[in-house]
Design an enzyme around this catalytic site. Structure first.
Site: not given
Ligand code: FE2
Ligand code: NAG
Ligand code: NAG
Ligand code: NAG
Ligand code: NAG
Length: 467
Positions: A357-358, A169, A329, A197, A319
């Site tokens: 997930v960030h 990401d 998410h 991402d 992902h």
């Molecule tokens: Fe994503």
């Protein structure tokens, strides 16, 4: 799966207990880090940033990136973009920097996306490379020539050390740049396992594909010199029917080629490569994965092909995570987990890396495969044959950090922290790999989470004596 127990000297007791409450919130789960990142807005670097500079010279190749071109690491796919005219799709290469005596001819493509027209996107596969060898290569033949180099992975073998970087990401914010800089200054990584991402161009009006170009220029400083193994994320879908863009993955498929055919896949979203002592399986969260789907049939045939006597380490990339305890998410990976998890246990996958997930999270070895609709057995349980699940979607894109976690920390979660960073998976031999996660805010070499991985197939002496 030990419970956390803290012995605290008397006078300090109440005070420390308060502090620790912030760290340990449940004796069921593991650790929620007390590190609180300074909250700043995550913003994209402006178009005129140094990292997006177009290389000088007429029709100069830009956005140069490489990925492994076959299963065993004797081929490399070299990709780049020219803007003024197609120019040559030829790659000159060799082991002597001053004498690039080999050459291969590639092809170029281009695409339109709404009112954007891409440059000429070149892909050239160079084959029959020697293992563990430094190659120099040049692109832009006939116009502005640019030179790069890479080292091929060693020949596949059970005790071959190999070191992967893990990035997910990424995007193109100031934080993305710090993550990439940290990865580069942590100089052991020989290849990047990228868990999806890439550019986040789709967050711009009309999915402004100029941001795919800036991203390509931004990551060139690493991706031109070591293979990045690509996984497709939701930000690669670029499906926008309102503006007539109805072909999913159009920019991604044109720009990022992967060696899917060499592992018998029919699409670039699921495939496998072998590097050193690792067999890496890339799965697609956004392509059909149900029973009878091409991906299902491919994976069903792929697992039995993994030869742990040649590649002891079985790594899966995807992902959308299966085990994630952030309120972002949440459960998006659940349908895929239900279909595939029993195979992961049966074939003793060592580790699963996911993004989406960030934030950062690492699970214990758990599985949740006993449920059969009527028996009510639907909780994750400790399972020595199960992989460790790591969420590493925290490289720093403009959407910012995921900070909201489910409480209490679920029993499957060993460590979680809401910070940007990258990880290193350092394979030592068939039994041991050392894993570290590096948050962006620390000095370059500091590990904020770490663990020894003992191979699931070749049991380490330490583990046997533990049991
Ligand atoms: Fe994503
Ligand atoms: C594409 O269309 C958008 C919206 O009309 C506009 O803002 C943008 O400048 C256009 N870009 C190009 C390359 O024409
Ligand atoms: C990105 O990071 C590099 C390496 O640290 C630095 O030279 C460059 O100035 C940074 N660019 C931006 C826009 O932050
Ligand atoms: C965190 O997420 C939960 C569940 O979605 C929500 O109820 C709660 O309001 C959120 N907390 C914050 C601080 O956003
Ligand atoms: C494998 O690597 C680990 C960690 O470096 C080491 O302790 C162990 O002795 C090695 N095993 C063999 C068989 O060399």
């Amino acid at each position: 799966m030990g419970r956390w127990r803290w012995r605290v000297p008397r006078p300090l007791g109440p005070l420390l207990a308060l502090v620790l409450m912030g760290i340990v919130n449940s004796c069921d789960g593991g650790l929620t880090s007390s590190f609180v990142r300074k909250v700043e807005k995550t913003i994209d670097m402006p178009l005129d940033s140094d990292v997006f500079r177009v290389p000088p010279g007429y029709n100069a190749p830009q956005q140069v990136h490489i990925t492994q071109g076959d299963q065993d690491g004797t081929a490399m796919i070299i990709s780049w973009v020219t803007e003024d005219e197609p120019g040559s799709s030829k790659v000159l290469y060799g082991t002597d920097e001053d004498k690039l005596d080999l050459s291969a001819e590639g092809k170029y493509t281009r695409y339109k996306f709404y009112n954007y027209t891409s440059g000429y996107i070149h892909h050239c596969e160079i084959k029959n490379l020697k293992h563990d060898t430094k190659y120099y290569y040049a692109v832009g033949i006939g116009h502005t020539v640019r030179k790069f180099w890479f080292t091929t992975p060693p020949e596949v073998g059970p005790d071959v050390p190999y070191t992967f970087g893990l990035i997910g990401d990424l995007g193109q914010s100031y934080d993305s740049n710090i993550t990439l800089t940290h990865y580069e200054s942590n100089p052991r990584g020989q290849a990047v396992l990228f868990v999806g991402d890439l550019s986040y161009a789709d967050n711009y009006p009309f999915h402004d594909n100029v941001r795919w170009d800036t991203w390509g220029r931004f990551v060139e400083r690493s991706a031109a010199y070591q293979p990045w193994i690509w996984t497709a994320g939701n930000h690669e879908i670029d499906y926008v029917p309102d503006i007539g863009e109805t072909v999913p993955f159009k920019p991604y498929r044109h720009r990022y080629h992967v060696p899917y055919k060499s592992s018998g896949s029919i699409a670039p979203f699921w495939y496998s490569v072998k590097m050193g002592s690792a067999h890496v399986i890339v799965l697609a969260s956004y392509s059909a994965y149900g029973k009878y789907s091409p991906q299902y049939k491919w994976l069903e045939a792929e697992f039995p092909k993994v030869d742990r006597s040649k590649t002891p380490w079985l790594i899966v990339l995807m992902h959308a995570p299966w085990y994630n305890s952030y309120n972002y998410h949440y459960m998006e990976g659940e349908s895929m987990r239900v279909i595939y998890e029993s195979w992961f246990v049966k074939y003793k996958v060592d580790v699963v890396f996911a993004g989406h997930v960030h934030a950062y999270e690492r699970s214990y070895r758990v599985s949740n495969i006993a449920y059969n609709i009527v028996n009510g057995k639907c909780e994750p349980v400790p399972d020595e044959s199960a992989p460790v699940y790591i969420t590493i979607g925290d490289a720093g894109n403009l959407e910012g950090l995921a900070t909201n976690m489910t409480e209490p920390q679920p029993s499957y979660s060993a460590f979680r922290e809401s910070s940007f960073g990258h990880a290193i998976f350092d394979i030592k031999n068939r039994t041991h790999a050392y894993y570290t996660w590096h948050r962006n805010q620390d000095g370059n070499a500091v590990a904020a989470d770490s663990m020894w991985f003992y191979n699931r197939y070749w049991k380490a002496a330490e583990e046997i004596s533990d049991m």
